[in-house]
Design a protein around this motif. Structure first.
Motif, PDB file in Angstrom:
ATOM      1  N   ASP A  34       0.832  -1.196   0.000  1.00 33.86           N
ATOM      2  CA  ASP A  34       0.000   0.000   0.000  1.00 33.86           C
ATOM      3  C   ASP A  34       0.865   1.244   0.000  1.00 33.86           C
ATOM      4  OD1 ASP A  34      -2.520   1.349   2.253  1.00 33.86           O
ATOM      5  OD2 ASP A  34      -2.291   1.494   0.074  1.00 33.86           O
ATOM      6  N   GLY A  35       1.771   1.328  -0.991  1.00 38.73           N
ATOM      7  CA  GLY A  35       2.702   2.456  -1.023  1.00 38.73           C
ATOM      8  C   GLY A  35       2.013   3.800  -0.996  1.00 38.73           C
ATOM      9  N   ALA A  36       0.913   3.928  -1.748  1.00 31.53           N
ATOM     10  CA  ALA A  36       0.228   5.224  -1.812  1.00 31.53           C
ATOM     11  C   ALA A  36      -0.648   5.470  -0.599  1.00 31.53           C
ATOM     12  CB  ALA A  36      -0.613   5.276  -3.088  1.00 31.53           C
ATOM     13  N   GLY A  37      -0.842   4.451   0.236  1.00 29.40           N
ATOM     14  CA  GLY A  37      -1.638   4.636   1.442  1.00 29.40           C
ATOM     15  C   GLY A  37      -3.128   4.683   1.215  1.00 29.40           C
ATOM     16  N   VAL A  38      -3.573   4.433  -0.025  1.00 33.20           N
ATOM     17  CA  VAL A  38      -5.004   4.602  -0.299  1.00 33.20           C
ATOM     18  C   VAL A  38      -5.828   3.519   0.386  1.00 33.20           C
ATOM     19  CG1 VAL A  38      -4.861   3.363  -2.491  1.00 33.20           C
ATOM     20  CG2 VAL A  38      -6.686   4.989  -2.129  1.00 33.20           C
ATOM     21  N   TRP A  39      -5.297   2.290   0.458  1.00 31.53           N
ATOM     22  CA  TRP A  39      -6.074   1.234   1.110  1.00 31.53           C
ATOM     23  C   TRP A  39      -6.218   1.493   2.608  1.00 31.53           C
ATOM     24  CZ3 TRP A  39      -9.034  -1.512  -1.767  1.00 31.53           C
ATOM     25  CH2 TRP A  39      -8.648  -1.813  -3.087  1.00 31.53           C
TER      26      TRP A  39
END
Lengths: 396, 304, 271
Positions: A34-39
């Motif tokens: 979840d690199g972008a942190g969206v989850w």
């Protein structure tokens, strides 16, 4: 000294009795990184809306095969390891046939049934029961340089001709994923279907790999190496080809929809020098893109099936899917959310064989395709062997 | 004392069961963890039990074995295992022997030497795989940096991306870990050799090579044999190193037979076929061991 | 010749230490310094950030506890059972003894993959998946042949007269074993315990199969599966920290017990 040792060993013995706990989460989910942190954000939103439930979001490795194996081991051990399965389209037959996923057919609302793309619902089903609610859809796309090529090619011959015409010293004609992995299978299938051939018949399990169309398809792919495609194409995965194309190093690129959003960052898109079209086919046949995509299933071993369903239903709502679409470029599997430029391509998307033995069948095909493309065997030999081993696998 | 009775402190008036009781904990463990699995694996190899059969066993007679015969992936995994075993064990023995000969002469630093050389052997193979994966990394690895700095390479080599070099990398990692074991065994052997035998050769005018050939090597043979057997069996069964370092790639070129069997069980869920692969592994190992036994023991019968 | 062999020894020692040393040095370099090409040798400014990140991402402390519990109990169970058998085996003569020894040797030569799947089934039926005792019993059994072999050799050395004297004194078999034999064989018992501890600590394949919950993994398993876990740039500093974290306890063991370890390994070959 003796008593100290005895005490230590007793202490260690006590430690060894501690079994697996539940870590006070109600639901656990194994996700992609979840690199972008969206989850994480989506899970926070879920917690806000359903305050009684706690979800443990476990970030898994990026390699999809590894996550598949993690799910498999967890299911095999029968314990309620992961409640929610972030499920690739090719895992559905295996997990469903093994009886590891809950039947969700009756949980889906009629409104949603109408809104989800039919092919994705089919891909999430096994023997007419639904096991995976679709979240994102994917299909192979041909990206091309509008500033070089006025009309995108429709057939293999046109692709060859245009690739040869517009390639140069630091620009290839055509980039695709030729490394030995699942992506290679998706590329080959598009060519195979474009020649009117097929891999495995879904109902009869007949193996069609040694038919003339299959051989012709492989020969075509092979013929691109060294002509319109660089020799290194047999080591490329999606990111390698995207980077090259984004830096202007190719006329044509076969890749997935996520590239379109990422191209926004490059002058190619801003200056409107890139277009996309359906993948090419042979004259007299139709274009067929390989269907990809991800969705959510529920483990049969979950202790909280209703809570799990609430999470799945929440994550596949249009608002949530749009968030991921904006941040990661994925295409939601809802008709209402598919951008118009993708619609014709997604309509022609075809499923890979929905058989439980998909993993070994794909491994067989990958190995022999790679062998032929790297010159270790001839295309005909390779496909004959692949067909034979696949028939042995399917017990034909 | 009657023939066949045990000359021990336990009086023979103690009932049979008490004498057997000593064996119970160990044998229970062995029964559950060793005997039962071997029998079950053999049983499974004669069945079709997989996802396709709903995980129920169906009698398959020799079907699995027939499938083994035509399995090209099995052949290539046997090849990879053979190459790995052959090269790795040869390198370990060569280096181990040289090390043992060199260290045997040294008295002073023996302890420090043993600690330093023992550390690689003590580390987990799986962690050693992680360790060497970074060293062999094409962009950030220490090896490429060293070789480029030394002028041996002009541009980085992607060691783990090509079949030949990936196998080499694995072998380097394995040799690094297991040479200390060979070294220790051979040093123990060297220390066993009586000095007057060396003196006899020297008196006869023989040099270092004569000493080695007529005294050292014959006396080392039993130790070489023991270490060889252990190492060949372990190298043949290698799993950790392959799984963590290459996953069997690139293109399945480093996939050894244990890895293929594991995949068949745990990824393809084809338990019957996986069992037949396991049986094949044991059979091949037994045949190899048997051949080696005939070859080496016959040849060096007198020395042993 | 002497100079050459000394040089060879130095080179080999350097080769043995360098890889671990490189990881140790790199584990205290900052992530930006690790990403430098060509890499620097010594860290410019040593920083614990890699270790901190590692401990934050993964339950490393739990890994340690699990490994300690599993390796210790495996060693205890294994050496206990093995010594009981070895005590009797050392005194049996004749064909029975050769048969048992051959059988034990044969067991030791089976590639572990043949035990894997049925054991997984057994462990699952017993409800021991993700439980330390699934691995403890497995490791104890798999190391049993080796331990028996080691201990039998040592027990054989103990003169039979001692046991006969104990019998005359009225000691039972169990008491003789505990008060006469064990103390005399203690060095080898220690060797066996340490070696089984190391083998259990280092094992990977069964741990990979039986433990799929993060909180139950062993240190070896946790660190080995670390490198597959990153999507974009792999943080090699954390990987290096992981290697050092798993190597440290074993290096300490070697320094403390190298004599016992070597004695255990070489015991069988010196007949």
């Amino acid at each position: 000294m003796r008593t100290l040792l005895a005490l230590l060993v007793t202490g260690v013995f006590a430690l060894s009795l501690r079994g697996p706990g539940r870590d006070n989460a109600d639901l656990s989910m194994l996700m992609e990184p979840d690199g972008a942190g969206v989850w994480s954000e989506l899970i926070d939103d879920f917690h806000a809306q359903y305050p009684g439930l706690r979800v443990d979001l476990i970030e898994g490795p990026p390699a999809t095969n590894t996550r598949e194996d993690m799910y498999t081991t967890s299911f095999l051990s029968g314990a309620a390891g992961y409640d929610i399965v972030y499920c690739d389209v090719i895992w559905v037959p295996k997990f469903a046939a093994a009886g590891w996923l809950l039947d969700l057919t009756d949980r889906l609302s009629p409104a949603d049934t109408m809104d989800f793309l039919p092919v994705d619902l089919r891909a999430g089903s096994y023997q007419d029961r639904l096991y995976r609610i679709p979240a994102f859809t994917d299909a192979g796309i041909l990206y091309y340089r509008k500033d070089l090529v006025s009309q995108p090619p429709a057939t293999f011959d046109e692709l060859m001709r245009l690739g040869n015409e517009f390639k140069s010293a630091d620009r290839s004609g055509f980039l695709w994923q030729g490394k030995q992995f699942e992506g290679l299978v998706t590329v080959y299938l598009e060519v195979l279907w474009g020649f009117g051939g097929d891999w495995i018949d879904a109902t009869t399990h007949e193996v069609l790999l040694d038919r003339p169309e299959a051989i012709r398809a492989l020969e075509f792919l092979k013929s691109t190496i060294g002509t319109i495609s660089p020799h290194a194409v047999t080591t490329y995965v999606e990111e390698d080809t995207r980077n090259l194309f984004q830096n202007g190093r190719s006329v044509f690129l076969r890749n997935w929809p996520y590239v379109w959003t990422l191209l926004n960052e490059s002058p190619l898109r801003r200056e409107d020098r890139v277009g996309m079209s359906p993948v090419v086919h042979a004259r007299g046949y139709k274009s067929a893109a390989t269907l990809g995509g991800w969705g959510f299933g529920i483990s049969r071993f979950t202790g909280n099936p209703d809570a799990a369903w609430q999470l799945v239903e929440f994550l596949t709502r249009p608002e949530q899917l749009m968030k991921v679409q904006t941040r990661l470029g994925r295409i939601p599997a809802r008709k209402s959310l598919v951008p118009p430029e993708f619609q014709p391509i997604l309509e022609s998307a075809r499923m890979r064989p929905p058989i439980p033995e998909y993993a070994p069948a794909s491994d067989i095909l990958q190995r022999w395709l790679s062998g032929a493309l790297t010159g270790r065997t001839s295309p005909e030999e390779a496909l004959k062997n692949a067909a034979r081993e696949t028939r042995a696998l399917l017990g034909m | 004392m009657t023939v066949g009775s045990s000359p021990s402190s336990v009086p023979t008036s103690i009932p049979r069961w008490a004498r057997l009781a000593w064996f119970v904990p160990g044998f229970l463990l062995l029964l559950a963890v060793v005997c039962y699995p071997i029998l079950r694996t053999i049983f499974l190899s004669f069945t079709h039990e997989s996802l396709a059969t709903g995980f129920q066993p169906e009698f398959a007679a020799f079907d699995n074995f027939a499938r083994l015969a035509g399995d090209s992936r099995l052949r290539s995994s046997i090849g990879a295992t053979a190459v790995f075993t052959l090269v790795s064990v040869s390198a370990e023995f060569l280096i181990g022997l040289l090390l043992a000969l060199a260290a045997n002469a040294m008295q002073r630093w023996r302890n420090a030497l043993r600690v330093i050389l023992l550390v690689p052997w003590t580390l987990p193979t799986a962690v050693i795989a992680v360790l060497w994966t970074w060293i062999f990394n094409d962009q950030f690895g220490a090896l490429n940096a060293l070789l480029i700095r030394a002028g041996i390479l002009s541009s980085p080599v992607a060691w783990l991306a090509h079949p030949g070099t990936a196998m080499t990398a694995m072998i380097v990692a394995d040799v690094w870990k297991t040479t200390p074991f060979v070294f220790l065994i051979l040093v123990a052997g060297l220390q066993n050799i009586p000095h007057d035998l060396y003196e006899a050769i020297e008196i006869d005018g023989g040099g270092a090579w004569a000493r080695f050939r007529h005294v050292t090597w014959p006396h080392l043979l039993p130790f070489v044999f023991v270490a060889l057997i252990f190492r060949i069996v372990q190298a043949f069964a290698i799993f950790d190193l392959v799984w963590v370092m290459t996953g069997g790639g690139p293109g399945g070129s480093t996939e050894t037979i244990s890895v293929y069997t594991y995949q068949t069980y745990m990824r393809y869920l084809d338990f019957g076929y996986g069992a037949s692969l396991a049986v094949a592994t044991v059979v091949i190992l037994a045949i190899t061991a048997g051949l080696l036994y005939r070859l080496l023991v016959k040849k060096y019968e007198s020395a042993l | 010749m002497k100079v050459l062999s000394k040089l060879f020894l130095v080179v080999c020692c350097a080769a043995a230490m360098a890889p671990v040393g490189w990881h140790a040095i790199s584990s205290v370099k900052s992530p930006s310094e690790i990403a430098l090409i060509p890499p620097t040798l010594l860290p410019r400014e040593p920083t614990p950030v890699n270790y901190q990140e590692l401990f934050r991402r993964r339950p490393v402390f739990r890994y340690y506890v699990n490994s300690l519990a599993i390796a210790t109990m495996s060693s205890v169970v294994c050496v206990f059972s093995a010594s009981l058998i070895a005590y009797r085996l050392a005194r049996i003569r004749g064909r029975l003894r050769s048969v048992i020894r051959a059988a034990l040797l044969a067991i030791a030569f089976f590639p572990p993959i043949i035990f894997l799947f049925p054991l997984f089934e057994l462990v699952r039926h017993a409800g021991l998946v993700n439980h330390p005792w699934g691995l403890i019993l497995t490791y104890a059994a798999l190391n049993l042949p080796f331990a028996i072999w080691l201990l039998t050799g040592s027990f054989e050395q103990i003169p039979i007269e001692l046991e006969e004297a104990a019998a005359i004194d009225g000691l039972t078999g169990l008491q003789t074993y505990r008060m006469v034999i064990l103390p005399l064989a203690m060095p080898v018992v220690i060797s066996a315990s340490i070696l089984v501890f190391i083998f259990s600590w280092n094992e990977f394949m069964f741990a990979l199969t039986f433990m799929n919950m993060e909180s139950q993994k062993t240190l070896t398993l946790g660190v080995a599966t670390l490198s597959g876990a990153f999507a974009y740039e792999i943080p090699w500093g954390q990987i290096a920290a992981g290697v050092i974290v798993s190597a440290a306890p074993l290096v300490i063991l070697v320094i403390l017990f190298q004599r016992r370890i070597v004695a255990g390994l070489t015991a069988g070959s010196v007949k």
